[in-house]
Design a protein around this motif. Structure first.
Motif, PDB file in Angstrom:
ATOM      1  N   LEU A 196     -11.764  49.642 -77.008  1.00 21.86           N
ATOM      2  CA  LEU A 196     -10.529  49.442 -76.247  1.00 21.86           C
ATOM      3  C   LEU A 196      -9.460  50.495 -76.532  1.00 21.86           C
ATOM      4  O   LEU A 196      -8.340  50.386 -76.054  1.00 21.86           O
ATOM      5  N   ALA A 197      -9.818  51.526 -77.291  1.00 26.24           N
ATOM      6  CA  ALA A 197      -8.819  52.490 -77.770  1.00 26.24           C
ATOM      7  C   ALA A 197      -8.083  53.208 -76.646  1.00 26.24           C
ATOM      8  O   ALA A 197      -6.925  53.616 -76.824  1.00 26.24           O
ATOM      9  N   GLU A 198      -8.711  53.365 -75.494  1.00 24.14           N
ATOM     10  CA  GLU A 198      -8.065  54.094 -74.397  1.00 24.14           C
ATOM     11  C   GLU A 198      -7.040  53.247 -73.643  1.00 24.14           C
ATOM     12  O   GLU A 198      -6.301  53.766 -72.812  1.00 24.14           O
ATOM     13  N   ALA A 199      -6.998  51.948 -73.915  1.00 24.28           N
ATOM     14  CA  ALA A 199      -6.001  51.091 -73.257  1.00 24.28           C
ATOM     15  C   ALA A 199      -4.595  51.471 -73.724  1.00 24.28           C
ATOM     16  O   ALA A 199      -4.408  51.943 -74.845  1.00 24.28           O
ATOM     17  N   ASN A 200      -3.616  51.240 -72.858  1.00 18.91           N
ATOM     18  CA  ASN A 200      -2.226  51.541 -73.219  1.00 18.91           C
ATOM     19  C   ASN A 200      -1.706  50.600 -74.294  1.00 18.91           C
ATOM     20  O   ASN A 200      -0.859  50.967 -75.105  1.00 18.91           O
ATOM     21  N   MET A 201      -2.206  49.377 -74.283  1.00 25.13           N
ATOM     22  CA  MET A 201      -1.906  48.404 -75.335  1.00 25.13           C
ATOM     23  C   MET A 201      -3.058  47.426 -75.413  1.00 25.13           C
ATOM     24  O   MET A 201      -3.837  47.291 -74.463  1.00 25.13           O
ATOM     25  N   VAL A 202      -3.179  46.745 -76.540  1.00 19.56           N
ATOM     26  CA  VAL A 202      -4.285  45.804 -76.752  1.00 19.56           C
ATOM     27  C   VAL A 202      -3.725  44.468 -77.221  1.00 19.56           C
ATOM     28  O   VAL A 202      -2.832  44.423 -78.071  1.00 19.56           O
ATOM     29  N   ILE A 203      -4.251  43.381 -76.649  1.00 23.20           N
ATOM     30  CA  ILE A 203      -3.890  42.034 -77.089  1.00 23.20           C
ATOM     31  C   ILE A 203      -5.153  41.314 -77.530  1.00 23.20           C
ATOM     32  O   ILE A 203      -6.259  41.677 -77.123  1.00 23.20           O
ATOM     33  N   SER A 204      -4.986  40.283 -78.341  1.00 21.82           N
ATOM     34  CA  SER A 204      -6.129  39.477 -78.759  1.00 21.82           C
ATOM     35  C   SER A 204      -6.004  38.036 -78.271  1.00 21.82           C
ATOM     36  O   SER A 204      -6.923  37.238 -78.455  1.00 21.82           O
ATOM     37  N   HIS A 205      -4.866  37.687 -77.662  1.00 22.48           N
ATOM     38  CA  HIS A 205      -4.668  36.353 -77.082  1.00 22.48           C
ATOM     39  C   HIS A 205      -3.661  36.474 -75.953  1.00 22.48           C
ATOM     40  O   HIS A 205      -2.702  37.264 -76.034  1.00 22.48           O
ATOM     41  N   PHE A 206      -3.854  35.682 -74.908  1.00 20.08           N
ATOM     42  CA  PHE A 206      -2.963  35.779 -73.748  1.00 20.08           C
ATOM     43  C   PHE A 206      -1.570  35.219 -74.002  1.00 20.08           C
ATOM     44  O   PHE A 206      -0.663  35.440 -73.193  1.00 20.08           O
ATOM     45  N   ASN A 207      -1.374  34.508 -75.111  1.00 18.60           N
ATOM     46  CA  ASN A 207      -0.013  34.058 -75.429  1.00 18.60           C
ATOM     47  C   ASN A 207       0.881  35.210 -75.875  1.00 18.60           C
ATOM     48  O   ASN A 207       2.084  35.023 -76.072  1.00 18.60           O
ATOM     49  N   GLU A 208       0.296  36.398 -76.014  1.00 18.66           N
ATOM     50  CA  GLU A 208       1.094  37.589 -76.331  1.00 18.66           C
ATOM     51  C   GLU A 208       1.777  38.158 -75.087  1.00 18.66           C
ATOM     52  O   GLU A 208       2.595  39.078 -75.186  1.00 18.66           O
TER      53      GLU A 208
END
Length: 218
Positions: A196-208
């Motif tokens: 996922l490194a190319e993503a602009n940001m990374v989340i691990s839960h949708f509550n973020e």
């Protein structure tokens, strides 16, 4: 300001990957081919047709691609209907409802076939929240090719700068980046060998995420 969120489906809205994996493994056994996990991981984000085009070349399969796709789809549909514990990923329905209720446009851009999208959307009553649904089966090339996200942005009527994509796969993130659309990578517990490194940001839960955060994300 962001006004359109483009969602992937498998691995983002619902985790159908175990169902796909089960169906594929049944079919591989039937075909007598041994597909390594590393190779299987590269299929994530591809349409079923493109997966079988690659398998046909790699294993010199004599069957026609359309027939292979139909057989696997039947295996998937049977498993999907029998899997009573299939559910939406944690927090995603709350996010969808929050975005929709605040006037954010939602578009689906999934590599899945229309029939599979329809099964998921009917089972979880998702149609009211999405203005457009784009299926990978309508494009000759799958993610990481950007065509599906370019079409989703076009249908939304919003400039790309006012859209974001939520993806969980390496191929999906590459497609979003190639389409020049801001991409949020969702790090699912069930994602296997996805970068996922190319993503602009990374989340691990949708509550973020919520409407206010997404609206002003850029």
């Amino acid at each position: 300001m962001i006004n359109t969120v483009i969602f992937d489906m498998d691995g983002v809205i619902v985790d159908t990957e175990p169902v796909h994996y089960f169906a594929y493994q049944q079919h591989f056994k039937h075909l007598g081919v041994d597909v390594p996990d590393e190779m299987y991981a590269t299929f994530t984000g591809n349409s079923t047709k493109n997966v079988y085009q690659k398998l046909k070349e790699a294993f010199q399969l004599l069957d026609e691609v359309d027939g292979l796709v139909d057989y696997k789809r039947e295996l998937f549909n049977n498993a999907f209907d029998q899997k009573e514990d299939l559910d939406l990923l944690p927090g995603v329905k709350d996010l969808i409802v929050d975005l929709h209720s605040n006037g954010m446009q939602l578009v689906l851009a999934s590599s899945s076939a229309k029939v599979t999208i329809g099964r998921v959307f009917r089972r979880f009553d998702l149609y009211p929240y999405f203005t457009h649904i784009v299926s990978g089966e309508d494009f000759p090339k799958s993610k990481p090719h950007p065509a599906i996200f370019e079409k989703a942005a076009e249908l939304s009527g919003s400039p790309k700068e006012e859209c974001i994509v939520i993806e969980d796969s390496t191929n999906g993130i590459k497609a979003a980046k190639a389409a020049d659309i801001f991409c949020i990578g969702y790090k699912s517990e069930n994602a296997v060998l996805q970068e996922l490194a190319e993503a602009n940001m990374v989340i691990s839960h949708f509550n973020e995420l919520n409407f206010e955060k997404i609206k002003n994300i850029i």
